[in-house]
Design a protein around this motif. Structure first.
Motif, PDB file in Angstrom:
ATOM      1  N   THR A 106       0.830  -1.210   0.000  1.00 55.93           N
ATOM      2  CA  THR A 106       0.000   0.000   0.000  1.00 55.93           C
ATOM      3  C   THR A 106       0.863   1.258   0.000  1.00 55.93           C
ATOM      4  O   THR A 106       0.564   2.220  -0.689  1.00 55.93           O
ATOM      5  CB  THR A 106      -0.919   0.038   1.235  1.00 55.93           C
ATOM      6  OG1 THR A 106      -0.109   0.026   2.433  1.00 55.93           O
ATOM      7  CG2 THR A 106      -1.870  -1.152   1.250  1.00 55.93           C
ATOM      8  N   HIS A 107       1.929   1.249   0.804  1.00 58.28           N
ATOM      9  CA  HIS A 107       2.850   2.386   0.872  1.00 58.28           C
ATOM     10  C   HIS A 107       4.099   1.978   1.639  1.00 58.28           C
ATOM     11  O   HIS A 107       4.175   0.849   2.149  1.00 58.28           O
ATOM     12  CB  HIS A 107       2.177   3.622   1.463  1.00 58.28           C
ATOM     13  CG  HIS A 107       1.749   3.512   2.906  1.00 58.28           C
ATOM     14  ND1 HIS A 107       0.927   2.519   3.369  1.00 58.28           N
ATOM     15  CD2 HIS A 107       2.023   4.300   3.983  1.00 58.28           C
ATOM     16  CE1 HIS A 107       0.699   2.705   4.661  1.00 58.28           C
ATOM     17  NE2 HIS A 107       1.352   3.762   5.069  1.00 58.28           N
ATOM     18  N   GLY A 108       5.050   2.908   1.731  1.00 59.92           N
ATOM     19  CA  GLY A 108       6.374   2.540   2.225  1.00 59.92           C
ATOM     20  C   GLY A 108       6.634   2.844   3.683  1.00 59.92           C
ATOM     21  O   GLY A 108       7.797   2.883   4.102  1.00 59.92           O
ATOM     22  N   HIS A 109       5.609   3.053   4.492  1.00 59.01           N
ATOM     23  CA  HIS A 109       5.862   3.305   5.911  1.00 59.01           C
ATOM     24  C   HIS A 109       6.323   2.023   6.610  1.00 59.01           C
ATOM     25  O   HIS A 109       5.916   0.917   6.242  1.00 59.01           O
ATOM     26  CB  HIS A 109       4.611   3.875   6.589  1.00 59.01           C
ATOM     27  CG  HIS A 109       4.371   5.313   6.233  1.00 59.01           C
ATOM     28  ND1 HIS A 109       3.198   5.975   6.504  1.00 59.01           N
ATOM     29  CD2 HIS A 109       5.192   6.212   5.620  1.00 59.01           C
ATOM     30  CE1 HIS A 109       3.295   7.220   6.073  1.00 59.01           C
ATOM     31  NE2 HIS A 109       4.486   7.393   5.533  1.00 59.01           N
ATOM     32  N   ALA A 110       7.134   2.227   7.654  1.00 62.51           N
ATOM     33  CA  ALA A 110       7.797   1.108   8.319  1.00 62.51           C
ATOM     34  C   ALA A 110       6.812   0.032   8.780  1.00 62.51           C
ATOM     35  O   ALA A 110       7.096  -1.164   8.680  1.00 62.51           O
ATOM     36  CB  ALA A 110       8.603   1.614   9.513  1.00 62.51           C
ATOM     37  N   ASP A 111       5.638   0.448   9.275  1.00 62.29           N
ATOM     38  CA  ASP A 111       4.690  -0.547   9.799  1.00 62.29           C
ATOM     39  C   ASP A 111       4.066  -1.403   8.700  1.00 62.29           C
ATOM     40  O   ASP A 111       3.381  -2.382   8.992  1.00 62.29           O
ATOM     41  CB  ASP A 111       3.594   0.122  10.653  1.00 62.29           C
ATOM     42  CG  ASP A 111       2.842   1.229   9.944  1.00 62.29           C
ATOM     43  OD1 ASP A 111       3.467   1.976   9.148  1.00 62.29           O
ATOM     44  OD2 ASP A 111       1.631   1.382  10.185  1.00 62.29           O
ATOM     45  N   HIS A 112       4.334  -1.067   7.421  1.00 61.04           N
ATOM     46  CA  HIS A 112       3.766  -1.841   6.309  1.00 61.04           C
ATOM     47  C   HIS A 112       4.814  -2.622   5.520  1.00 61.04           C
ATOM     48  O   HIS A 112       4.473  -3.461   4.699  1.00 61.04           O
ATOM     49  CB  HIS A 112       2.980  -0.917   5.370  1.00 61.04           C
ATOM     50  CG  HIS A 112       1.814  -0.300   6.073  1.00 61.04           C
ATOM     51  ND1 HIS A 112       0.525  -0.749   5.909  1.00 61.04           N
ATOM     52  CD2 HIS A 112       1.754   0.693   6.998  1.00 61.04           C
ATOM     53  CE1 HIS A 112      -0.281  -0.056   6.689  1.00 61.04           C
ATOM     54  NE2 HIS A 112       0.438   0.824   7.367  1.00 61.04           N
ATOM     55  N   ILE A 113       6.095  -2.314   5.745  1.00 63.79           N
ATOM     56  CA  ILE A 113       7.125  -2.981   4.932  1.00 63.79           C
ATOM     57  C   ILE A 113       8.177  -3.728   5.743  1.00 63.79           C
ATOM     58  O   ILE A 113       8.884  -4.579   5.212  1.00 63.79           O
ATOM     59  CB  ILE A 113       7.846  -1.985   3.979  1.00 63.79           C
ATOM     60  CG1 ILE A 113       8.673  -0.951   4.751  1.00 63.79           C
ATOM     61  CG2 ILE A 113       6.841  -1.306   3.071  1.00 63.79           C
ATOM     62  CD1 ILE A 113       9.504  -0.043   3.835  1.00 63.79           C
ATOM     63  N   MET A 142      -5.539   9.444   0.029  1.00 61.00           N
ATOM     64  CA  MET A 142      -4.604  10.421   0.579  1.00 61.00           C
ATOM     65  C   MET A 142      -4.292  10.090   2.035  1.00 61.00           C
ATOM     66  O   MET A 142      -5.184   9.982   2.867  1.00 61.00           O
ATOM     67  CB  MET A 142      -5.189  11.841   0.482  1.00 61.00           C
ATOM     68  CG  MET A 142      -5.408  12.332  -0.940  1.00 61.00           C
ATOM     69  SD  MET A 142      -3.942  12.210  -2.022  1.00 61.00           S
ATOM     70  CE  MET A 142      -2.812  13.359  -1.208  1.00 61.00           C
ATOM     71  N   HIS A 143      -2.986   9.947   2.309  1.00 63.07           N
ATOM     72  CA  HIS A 143      -2.477   9.627   3.654  1.00 63.07           C
ATOM     73  C   HIS A 143      -1.767  10.903   4.110  1.00 63.07           C
ATOM     74  O   HIS A 143      -0.569  11.067   3.875  1.00 63.07           O
ATOM     75  CB  HIS A 143      -1.512   8.451   3.497  1.00 63.07           C
ATOM     76  CG  HIS A 143      -1.005   7.845   4.764  1.00 63.07           C
ATOM     77  ND1 HIS A 143      -1.582   8.020   5.996  1.00 63.07           N
ATOM     78  CD2 HIS A 143       0.070   7.003   4.973  1.00 63.07           C
ATOM     79  CE1 HIS A 143      -0.893   7.334   6.906  1.00 63.07           C
ATOM     80  NE2 HIS A 143       0.106   6.719   6.312  1.00 63.07           N
ATOM     81  N   GLY A 144      -2.546  11.868   4.666  1.00 62.29           N
ATOM     82  CA  GLY A 144      -1.999  13.207   4.846  1.00 62.29           C
ATOM     83  C   GLY A 144      -1.759  13.799   3.468  1.00 62.29           C
ATOM     84  O   GLY A 144      -2.639  13.739   2.605  1.00 62.29           O
ATOM     85  N   THR A 147      -6.343   1.084   3.960  1.00 59.26           N
ATOM     86  CA  THR A 147      -5.741   1.415   5.252  1.00 59.26           C
ATOM     87  C   THR A 147      -4.946   2.703   5.086  1.00 59.26           C
ATOM     88  O   THR A 147      -4.641   3.121   3.966  1.00 59.26           O
ATOM     89  CB  THR A 147      -4.833   0.258   5.745  1.00 59.26           C
ATOM     90  OG1 THR A 147      -4.333   0.601   7.046  1.00 59.26           O
ATOM     91  CG2 THR A 147      -3.675  -0.021   4.805  1.00 59.26           C
ATOM     92  N   ASP A 148      -4.660   3.373   6.167  1.00 62.81           N
ATOM     93  CA  ASP A 148      -3.800   4.561   6.137  1.00 62.81           C
ATOM     94  C   ASP A 148      -4.272   5.650   5.177  1.00 62.81           C
ATOM     95  O   ASP A 148      -3.585   5.989   4.217  1.00 62.81           O
ATOM     96  CB  ASP A 148      -2.361   4.165   5.788  1.00 62.81           C
ATOM     97  CG  ASP A 148      -1.710   3.346   6.884  1.00 62.81           C
ATOM     98  OD1 ASP A 148      -2.196   2.236   7.142  1.00 62.81           O
ATOM     99  OD2 ASP A 148      -0.747   3.833   7.499  1.00 62.81           O
ATOM    100  N   PHE A 149      -5.448   6.192   5.449  1.00 64.98           N
ATOM    101  CA  PHE A 149      -5.860   7.366   4.671  1.00 64.98           C
ATOM    102  C   PHE A 149      -6.507   8.389   5.603  1.00 64.98           C
ATOM    103  O   PHE A 149      -7.052   8.038   6.647  1.00 64.98           O
ATOM    104  CB  PHE A 149      -6.850   6.991   3.550  1.00 64.98           C
ATOM    105  CG  PHE A 149      -8.194   6.535   4.053  1.00 64.98           C
ATOM    106  CD1 PHE A 149      -9.190   7.467   4.336  1.00 64.98           C
ATOM    107  CD2 PHE A 149      -8.463   5.197   4.256  1.00 64.98           C
ATOM    108  CE1 PHE A 149     -10.427   7.050   4.817  1.00 64.98           C
ATOM    109  CE2 PHE A 149      -9.686   4.777   4.733  1.00 64.98           C
ATOM    110  CZ  PHE A 149     -10.673   5.701   5.021  1.00 64.98           C
TER     111      PHE A 149
HETATM  112 ZN   LIG Z   1       1.250   4.957   6.971  1.00 60.13          ZN
END
Ligand SMILES: [Zn+2]
Ligand SMILES: [Zn+2]
Length: 256
Positions: A75-82, A153-155, A171-173
């Motif tokens: 979904t995106h590159g934030h630490a909690d997802h990768i 949009m995540h922020g 998730t994360d929006f």
């Molecule tokens: Zn995130």
């Protein structure tokens, strides 16, 4: 086709319980209040497709007895997802070829930096995950099912959720752009970020996500990326009957 979605993790980036926290939810005896980092597994036709590799992937995979993976979508590159990428190792060793990872180019770049040893060819010590990064550019056909990236949009950052058959996982929006809403009609199952009640710059709240439910009118909605502000039972009791907090280990049948 029949498919099963399993919630591997339903918690926010720090997980619940949160390290060092003495709040009631972090000390709850209700197993639903124990939330690992957010991820889901989609199973159909004997194939396993994972969305995101959280720092809790090892624990999640052991709990759900995952013994094979056929693809991973990000979904995106934030630490909690990768951050759990390295823990794919045991699932990659005894298979033919590499496990394909699908990520947008910005996410792929972040992952290649964070896990340089996996993606560079000159790692000397062996034992690295046999994976292959593929750039996600639009809807994907995977083993006879379509996975459509849904921009959210995540922020200030645009990331993606996914629609697959009659289900969508967002998730994360903090906001769903108007142009993405038509892609989310006629859903049986909708997953939405609902961090807490208090506003947050990059995450949706319970009330904001309830407004989205009214707009999109899916059959059933499950909230995810939940922090320790929301006790499972008490929060569910106050939600409409077609909306529930998801929880680790929840399994849902749907058509893909
Ligand atoms: Zn995130
Ligand atoms: Zn997150």
């Amino acid at each position: 086709m029949k498919a099963i979605l399993t919630v591997l993790g339903s918690g926010t980036s720090m997980g619940v319980p949160t390290i060092g926290c003495d709040c009631a939810v972090c000390h709850s005896s209700d197993p639903h209040d124990r939330r690992t980092r957010p991820s889901v597994l989609v199973q159909y036709e004997g194939k396993n497709v994972l969305i995101d590799t959280t720092p809790d992937f090892r624990e999640q995979a052991i709990r759900e007895q995952i013994s094979r993976l056929d693809a991973v979508l990000y979904t995106h590159g934030h630490a909690d997802h990768i951050r759990g990428l390295d823990d794919l190792r045991p699932l990659t060793f005894h298979r033919n070829g590499r496990i394909p990872l699908y990520a947008r180019v910005d996410v792929a770049d972040t992952m290649k930096q964070m896990f340089r040893y996996i993606f560079e060819d000159n790692y000397k010590y062996g034992g690295i995950a046999k994976v292959e990064m593929k750039t996600l550019e639009g809807p994907l056909e995977l083993f006879g099912a379509s996975f459509e990236p849904i921009p959210i949009m995540h922020g200030d950052a645009e990331i993606v959720g996914y629609r697959f058959g009659s289900a969508a996982y967002l998730t994360d929006f903090s906001e769903i752009p108007a142009s993405s809403l038509p892609k989310l009609h006629n859903l049986d199952i909708l997953f939405l970020d609902a961090l807490r009640h208090k506003p947050h710059p990059t995450h949706s709240t319970v009330n904001n996500s309830l407004k989205i439910v009214e707009q999109l009118n899916p059959k059933r909605t499950f909230f995810t990326h939940i922090c320790h502000d929301l006790p499972h039972e008490e929060t569910n009791a106050a939600l409409p009957s077609n909306v529930r907090l998801s929880y680790d280990g929840l399994k849902l049948n749907f058509e893909i």
